[in-house]
Design a protein around this motif. Structure first.
Motif, PDB file in Angstrom:
ATOM      1  N   SER A  52     -28.611 -31.853 -25.891  1.00 55.25           N
ATOM      2  CA  SER A  52     -28.914 -30.852 -24.871  1.00 55.25           C
ATOM      3  C   SER A  52     -29.596 -29.658 -25.512  1.00 55.25           C
ATOM      4  N   VAL A  54     -28.794 -26.616 -25.082  1.00 53.23           N
ATOM      5  CA  VAL A  54     -27.759 -25.699 -25.550  1.00 53.23           C
ATOM      6  C   VAL A  54     -27.345 -26.056 -26.983  1.00 53.23           C
ATOM      7  N   PHE A  55     -27.180 -27.364 -27.200  1.00 54.72           N
ATOM      8  CA  PHE A  55     -26.796 -27.835 -28.529  1.00 54.72           C
ATOM      9  C   PHE A  55     -27.865 -27.475 -29.557  1.00 54.72           C
ATOM     10  N   LYS A  57     -30.250 -25.210 -29.450  1.00 59.20           N
ATOM     11  CA  LYS A  57     -30.386 -23.768 -29.685  1.00 59.20           C
ATOM     12  C   LYS A  57     -29.228 -23.235 -30.511  1.00 59.20           C
ATOM     13  N   SER A  58     -28.047 -23.715 -30.221  1.00 64.42           N
ATOM     14  CA  SER A  58     -26.879 -23.262 -30.967  1.00 64.42           C
ATOM     15  C   SER A  58     -27.003 -23.661 -32.427  1.00 64.42           C
ATOM     16  N   TYR A  61     -29.459 -21.507 -34.192  1.00 68.52           N
ATOM     17  CA  TYR A  61     -28.897 -20.167 -34.342  1.00 68.52           C
ATOM     18  C   TYR A  61     -27.887 -20.104 -35.479  1.00 68.52           C
ATOM     19  N   VAL A  62     -26.923 -21.025 -35.489  1.00 65.63           N
ATOM     20  CA  VAL A  62     -25.876 -20.937 -36.508  1.00 65.63           C
ATOM     21  C   VAL A  62     -26.431 -21.237 -37.899  1.00 65.63           C
ATOM     22  N   ARG A  64     -29.376 -20.352 -38.894  1.00 64.90           N
ATOM     23  CA  ARG A  64     -30.085 -19.148 -39.305  1.00 64.90           C
ATOM     24  C   ARG A  64     -29.124 -18.045 -39.728  1.00 64.90           C
TER      25      ARG A  64
ATOM     26  N   PHE B   2     -18.494 -18.098 -30.901  1.00 69.74           N
ATOM     27  CA  PHE B   2     -18.148 -19.504 -30.658  1.00 69.74           C
ATOM     28  C   PHE B   2     -16.631 -19.681 -30.683  1.00 69.74           C
ATOM     29  N   GLU B  35     -21.585 -31.501 -21.693  1.00 72.62           N
ATOM     30  CA  GLU B  35     -22.301 -30.834 -22.781  1.00 72.62           C
ATOM     31  C   GLU B  35     -23.575 -30.198 -22.261  1.00 72.62           C
ATOM     32  N   GLY B  36     -23.780 -28.964 -22.645  1.00 76.21           N
ATOM     33  CA  GLY B  36     -24.982 -28.272 -22.211  1.00 76.21           C
ATOM     34  C   GLY B  36     -24.811 -27.508 -20.918  1.00 76.21           C
ATOM     35  N   PHE B  44     -20.971 -21.403 -22.434  1.00 80.46           N
ATOM     36  CA  PHE B  44     -21.756 -22.623 -22.638  1.00 80.46           C
ATOM     37  C   PHE B  44     -20.939 -23.655 -23.404  1.00 80.46           C
ATOM     38  N   VAL B  46     -21.089 -26.328 -25.883  1.00 76.26           N
ATOM     39  CA  VAL B  46     -22.081 -26.747 -26.868  1.00 76.26           C
ATOM     40  C   VAL B  46     -21.867 -28.206 -27.254  1.00 76.26           C
ATOM     41  N   GLY B 102     -28.122 -18.161 -29.999  1.00 78.25           N
ATOM     42  CA  GLY B 102     -27.726 -19.487 -29.562  1.00 78.25           C
ATOM     43  C   GLY B 102     -28.282 -19.741 -28.174  1.00 78.25           C
ATOM     44  N   PRO B 103     -27.449 -20.210 -27.251  1.00 75.62           N
ATOM     45  CA  PRO B 103     -27.960 -20.551 -25.923  1.00 75.62           C
ATOM     46  C   PRO B 103     -28.161 -19.344 -25.018  1.00 75.62           C
ATOM     47  N   GLU B 141     -35.025 -10.415 -36.734  1.00 77.58           N
ATOM     48  CA  GLU B 141     -33.593 -10.617 -36.526  1.00 77.58           C
ATOM     49  C   GLU B 141     -32.953  -9.256 -36.306  1.00 77.58           C
TER      50      GLU B 141
END
Lengths: 138, 177
Positions: A52, A54-55, A57-58, A61-62, A64, B2, B35-36, B44, B46, B102-103, B141
Motif C-alpha cells: 500500500s 501508506v506502507f 511512504k512509511s 520516512y523511517v 530517512r 508509530f 493495511e493502508g 494509519f 501501516v 510517513g503517510p 528536512e
C-alpha cells in the motif's frame, strides 16, 4: 469524540489506548517494515500489488529518519532510555529526535519536567550523553 | 508517532473459502482490507505484524457468509497535537509549505514560519532568512510541531508550526545522512 479536543502530546494526553500501547522509534519501525517487505516479496510473484501507499511512504520516512542503523544500537538505545522512568511516548520522541542539550530535550518533551516527575537536569544530561555514545560507537 | 497496538475487526468470509486453508484466507483478506487504511481513532494502519486470535465464526442468515472476530497486532501511525517530529518538505508556495511525515501530510502556514524568513519565488520556491543562511525548499528536512489535526474518512491532515524553540530546518549532517 470528546477526547479529541483535549489531546495534547506535550502534556502526554494522547488517550489511554495509546498511552498503554507500545510506541515504536523510527529505527524499530524500519526493521519491522523491512522484515515484512522481504516476506511479501517471497510470498507473491508481484509484490507491487500488495504494497500500500501508506506502507511505502512509511518505509521511506523511517529509513530517512532512523538514527540507529543496526539492531544492537536500537536495542541499546531503548535500554538506556528505559532506565529513566519515561513514558513510552516520551521515550520514542527522545529516541527519534536525539536532542543534544538538556534545554532541547525539555523543549521537545515538556512532559518530562511536569509535575510529580523527579527527573533532574543532571539525569537528563546523563541520558543524552549515553544516547550520543551509542550513536558514536555504532 | 508509530505505535504497535492490538486491534479487533469482524471479518466476513465467503463460504467458498471454507476448507483447510481457512485461516490463511482470513489473514490474507484481513491484510488486504486493513493495511493502508486510516481512521481518526487509530490513525494509519501501516502493516499487520501478527494475528493474535480468531474467534468462533457466526453464520449469517440468508447469505451464508461467516463473520469471524479477529484480534490482530499492527503498526499504526497516529499524529498527535503537540507532538514534535521530523518531516520532509514536499511543496513550497507563498501560503506556506507542505511536508510529509510517513503517510501524513502536514501544512505549515507562512504565519507559522519565523518572521525573518521570506518567501522567494522562482524555479525552486523557498523560504530564506535575510542573510541566506537557512533555506526551506522542496526535499528539505524540517522539525516541526503539530498544532492541529483534521480527521477525514480516509485521511488525517495536520497543521504544523516551526515558529518555536528548536524547530525548523535540520542541518545536522548526522541526521540527514
Amino acid at each position: 469524540m470528546s477526547g479529541e479536543e483535549e489531546e495534547n502530546a506535550a502534556e502526554l494526553k494522547i488517550g489511554d489506548e495509546f498511552l498503554k500501547a507500545k510506541c515504536l522509534m523510527n529505527c524499530e519501525v524500519a526493521r519491522i517494515l523491512d522484515h515484512k517487505y522481504d516476506q511479501l516479496q517471497q510470498m507473491s510473484t508481484d509484490p507491487t500489488n500488495q504494497i500500500s501507499q501508506v506502507f511505502e511512504k512509511s518505509m521511506q520516512y523511517v529509513k530517512r529518519f532512523s538514527n540507529y542503523k543496526n539492531t544492537d544500537a536500537v536495542r541499546q538505545a531503548r535500554e538506556v532510555l528505559s532506565r529513566y522512568k519515561l513514558a513510552e511516548f516520551e521515550l520514542c520522541v527522545l529516541g527519534n529526535l536525539c536532542p543534544d542539550t538538556v534545554e532541547e530535550a525539555i523543549a521537545i518533551v515538556p512532559s518530562i519536567k511536569s509535575k510529580g516527575r523527579k527527573l533532574e537536569d543532571d539525569a537528563i544530561e546523563k541520558m543524552l550523553h549515553d544516547l550520543s555514545l551509542i550513536k558514536k560507537f555504532e | 508517532m508509530f505505535f504497535h497496538i492490538t486491534l479487533e475487526r469482524n471479518m466476513q468470509l465467503h463460504p467458498r473459502h471454507f476448507g483447510p486453508h481457512l485461516r490463511d484466507k482470513l489473514v490474507a483478506k484481513l491484510m488486504k482490507d486493513v493495511e493502508g487504511t486510516c481512521s481518526g481513532r487509530h490513525g494509519f494502519v501501516v502493516a499487520i505484524t501478527g494475528v493474535e486470535d480468531i474467534g468462533k465464526g457466526l453464520i449469517r442468515e440468508g447469505t451464508g457468509f461467516v463473520t469471524f472476530p479477529v484480534k490482530y497486532q499492527a503498526v499504526v501511525f497516529r499524529p498527535f497535537k503537540g507532538e514534535i517530529l521530523e518531516a520532509v518538505v514536499t511543496m513550497v508556495n507563498k501560503m506556506g509549505f507542505f511536508a510529509e511525515a510517513g503517510p501524513v501530510q502536514i501544512f505549515v502556514s507562512n504565519h507559522l514560519i519565523p518572521d525573518d524568513m521570506e518567501f522567494q519565488s522562482g524555479d525552486m520556491p523557498n523560504y530564506t532568512t535575510s542573510d541566506g543562511s537557512v533555506k526551506i525548499q522542496k526535499d528539505s528536512e524540517v522539525r516541526l510541531k503539530i498544532i492541529g489535526t483534521r480527521v477525514d474518512a480516509t485521511e488525517i491532515f495536520c497543521i504544523g508550526t516551526i515558529k518555536d524553540d528548536f524547530l525548523g530546518v535540520i542541518n545536522d549532517p548526522g541526521v540527514t545522512a
